[in-house]
Motif scaffolding. Structure first.
Motif, PDB file in Angstrom:
ATOM      1  N   HIS A   1       0.857  -1.202   0.000  1.00 53.47           N
ATOM      2  CA  HIS A   1       0.000   0.000   0.000  1.00 53.47           C
ATOM      3  C   HIS A   1       0.892   1.252   0.000  1.00 53.47           C
ATOM      4  O   HIS A   1       0.590   2.240   0.659  1.00 53.47           O
ATOM      5  CB  HIS A   1      -0.914   0.009   1.227  1.00 53.47           C
ATOM      6  N   GLU A   2       1.976   1.170  -0.733  1.00 50.23           N
ATOM      7  CA  GLU A   2       2.981   2.233  -0.681  1.00 50.23           C
ATOM      8  C   GLU A   2       2.440   3.593  -1.138  1.00 50.23           C
ATOM      9  O   GLU A   2       2.800   4.625  -0.579  1.00 50.23           O
ATOM     10  CB  GLU A   2       4.193   1.854  -1.546  1.00 50.23           C
ATOM     11  N   ARG A   3       1.603   3.606  -2.158  1.00 49.88           N
ATOM     12  CA  ARG A   3       1.115   4.869  -2.729  1.00 49.88           C
ATOM     13  C   ARG A   3      -0.249   5.289  -2.193  1.00 49.88           C
ATOM     14  O   ARG A   3      -0.584   6.468  -2.182  1.00 49.88           O
ATOM     15  CB  ARG A   3       1.021   4.758  -4.261  1.00 49.88           C
ATOM     16  N   GLU A   4      -1.046   4.292  -1.776  1.00 50.33           N
ATOM     17  CA  GLU A   4      -2.418   4.599  -1.376  1.00 50.33           C
ATOM     18  C   GLU A   4      -2.894   3.584  -0.338  1.00 50.33           C
ATOM     19  O   GLU A   4      -2.729   2.379  -0.511  1.00 50.33           O
ATOM     20  CB  GLU A   4      -3.335   4.562  -2.607  1.00 50.33           C
ATOM     21  N   LEU A   5      -3.480   4.075   0.744  1.00 47.77           N
ATOM     22  CA  LEU A   5      -4.015   3.215   1.794  1.00 47.77           C
ATOM     23  C   LEU A   5      -5.525   3.424   1.857  1.00 47.77           C
ATOM     24  O   LEU A   5      -6.008   4.487   2.276  1.00 47.77           O
ATOM     25  CB  LEU A   5      -3.375   3.567   3.138  1.00 47.77           C
ATOM     26  N   VAL A   6      -6.281   2.405   1.423  1.00 44.51           N
ATOM     27  CA  VAL A   6      -7.744   2.468   1.530  1.00 44.51           C
ATOM     28  C   VAL A   6      -8.091   1.972   2.930  1.00 44.51           C
ATOM     29  O   VAL A   6      -8.149   0.773   3.183  1.00 44.51           O
ATOM     30  CB  VAL A   6      -8.435   1.612   0.446  1.00 44.51           C
ATOM     31  N   PHE A   7      -8.314   2.902   3.836  1.00 46.94           N
ATOM     32  CA  PHE A   7      -8.486   2.553   5.248  1.00 46.94           C
ATOM     33  C   PHE A   7      -9.869   1.972   5.526  1.00 46.94           C
ATOM     34  O   PHE A   7     -10.016   0.975   6.226  1.00 46.94           O
ATOM     35  CB  PHE A   7      -8.248   3.791   6.119  1.00 46.94           C
ATOM     36  N   ASP A   8     -10.887   2.622   4.980  1.00 49.03           N
ATOM     37  CA  ASP A   8     -12.254   2.114   5.109  1.00 49.03           C
ATOM     38  C   ASP A   8     -13.102   2.745   4.012  1.00 49.03           C
ATOM     39  O   ASP A   8     -12.570   3.341   3.067  1.00 49.03           O
ATOM     40  CB  ASP A   8     -12.822   2.378   6.510  1.00 49.03           C
ATOM     41  N   ALA A   9     -14.428   2.618   4.124  1.00 44.12           N
ATOM     42  CA  ALA A   9     -15.309   3.141   3.076  1.00 44.12           C
ATOM     43  C   ALA A   9     -15.305   4.663   3.009  1.00 44.12           C
ATOM     44  O   ALA A   9     -15.716   5.248   2.007  1.00 44.12           O
ATOM     45  CB  ALA A   9     -16.738   2.630   3.304  1.00 44.12           C
ATOM     46  N   ASN A  10     -14.843   5.330   4.066  1.00 40.25           N
ATOM     47  CA  ASN A  10     -14.839   6.795   4.105  1.00 40.25           C
ATOM     48  C   ASN A  10     -13.485   7.415   3.807  1.00 40.25           C
ATOM     49  O   ASN A  10     -13.413   8.494   3.225  1.00 40.25           O
ATOM     50  CB  ASN A  10     -15.278   7.273   5.498  1.00 40.25           C
ATOM     51  N   PHE A  11     -12.414   6.746   4.238  1.00 40.61           N
ATOM     52  CA  PHE A  11     -11.094   7.366   4.167  1.00 40.61           C
ATOM     53  C   PHE A  11     -10.120   6.575   3.301  1.00 40.61           C
ATOM     54  O   PHE A  11      -9.842   5.407   3.572  1.00 40.61           O
ATOM     55  CB  PHE A  11     -10.502   7.526   5.569  1.00 40.61           C
ATOM     56  N   THR A  12      -9.617   7.254   2.263  1.00 37.77           N
ATOM     57  CA  THR A  12      -8.513   6.740   1.457  1.00 37.77           C
ATOM     58  C   THR A  12      -7.382   7.752   1.568  1.00 37.77           C
ATOM     59  O   THR A  12      -7.572   8.941   1.324  1.00 37.77           O
ATOM     60  CB  THR A  12      -8.925   6.571  -0.014  1.00 37.77           C
TER      61      THR A  12
END
Length: 322
Positions: free
Chosen positions: A269-280
């Motif tokens: 997830h080096e460039r982008e972390l999709v944390f949950d449905a609200n926060f990327t």
């Protein structure tokens, strides 16, 4: 125990797709790790969704309802030799399958000593298996909390064994309404993970009672039953497989809303972390977060991966809403 230990011999024996619904594409890292897992372990796996959180290196993980150990052996590779994975399951036959293949997997992974262990026991009574307070970074569970009559006890025990800042990351089945006594006592629907499913609003109230942060919805997928007789019994009730994350945020660590910047560096997830449905969170991008998310990031294993600037507790900020 009979259903998972005797009646089901492989995932193809399931009568609905409740236990095999996956809501998110699998990364190459995970696909490669899955290929190294013994075929018997994979064949006896009955999970739903995807229970692979991020930032796992050297973590201690507990898998509730670990079954044949598929998720444990997957996570064994992701935490590395310095990490550790514990599995606990109430079905003795499943635990025996998992234990039987420890040496095979450690050899396959190139580890000098095992970083996995399995216990026969109940997730409502983790103390009986000797699991201590504040001893795990992450607790996972894959489509098994619905099988426990006392969901609150399961979440309470998970909260107890988690370290401050620790996370419960789990997939399970939820319902659109509270279920009738007829459905809840149906043997096959229980074994198929439907009759014991929690009304989704109840998850929020139980999590709050136990002390967790508000649930963060990660992914959700509708469940199709595909069996006319079972559909008739269920009626208008709808089911969904959903993955949530809950955090044990230490008392006093909540300040206020703020801005966070992801520094990158999490494997896969080096460039982008999709944390949950609200926060990327994209690397280097400033994101406004509410007080809950600020506290989660600041107190958890994610803290070193973020630059966090919080404002006063009385400052307004956008609130997450699923």
């Amino acid at each position: 125990q009979d259903y998972y230990g005797k009646e089901l011999q492989k995932s193809e024996d399931l009568k609905t797709n409740a236990c095999i619904t996956s809501a998110r594409p699998v990364s190459k890292l995970v696909r490669d790790a899955l290929e190294r897992i013994h075929e018997e372990v994979v064949a006896r796996y009955y999970g739903c969704g995807l229970v692979i959180p991020e930032c796992l290196t050297s973590c201690r993980i507990l898998d509730l309802g670990s079954g044949s150990g598929r998720d444990c052996y997957l996570l064994s590779q992701l935490v590395g030799e310095r990490g550790h994975v514990t599995g606990i399951d109430m079905t003795k036959g499943q635990v025996e399958v998992a234990k039987k293949h420890i040496a095979y997997h450690m050899g396959k992974f190139g580890y000098r000593k095992p970083n996995v262990e399995f216990f026969h026991g109940y997730m409502e009574k983790l103390g009986d298996a000797g699991l201590a307070d504040d001893s795990y970074d992450i607790v996972i569970s894959n489509c098994v909390i619905n099988l426990a009559p006392d969901k609150r006890a399961v979440l309470q025990e998970a909260f107890r064994v988690l370290k401050p800042g620790g996370e419960m990351y789990f997939s399970d089945v939820y319902t659109s309404q509270r279920l009738s006594e007829t459905i809840r006592k149906h043997r096959v629907l229980w074994g198929e993970c439907l009759a014991g499913a929690l009304y989704w609003r109840d998850l929020y109230s139980i999590a709050e009672e136990v002390g967790f942060s508000p649930p963060c919805l990660v992914t959700a997928s509708p469940i199709t039953i595909g069996d006319k007789e079972l559909e008739g019994i269920v009626g208008h009730c709808r089911f969904v497989s959903a993955t949530y994350r809950l955090f044990k945020v230490p008392a006093g660590s909540r300040t206020g809303p703020g801005q966070v910047t992801y520094s990158g560096g999490i494997v896969g997830h080096e460039r982008e972390l999709v944390f949950d449905a609200n926060f990327t969170f994209k690397e280097g991008q400033v994101v406004d977060v509410d007080a809950e998310m600020a506290a989660i990031l600041q107190s958890s294993r994610f803290a070193e991966k973020f630059l966090i600037r919080t404002r006063g507790a009385n400052t307004a900020a956008p609130q997450g809403c699923c």
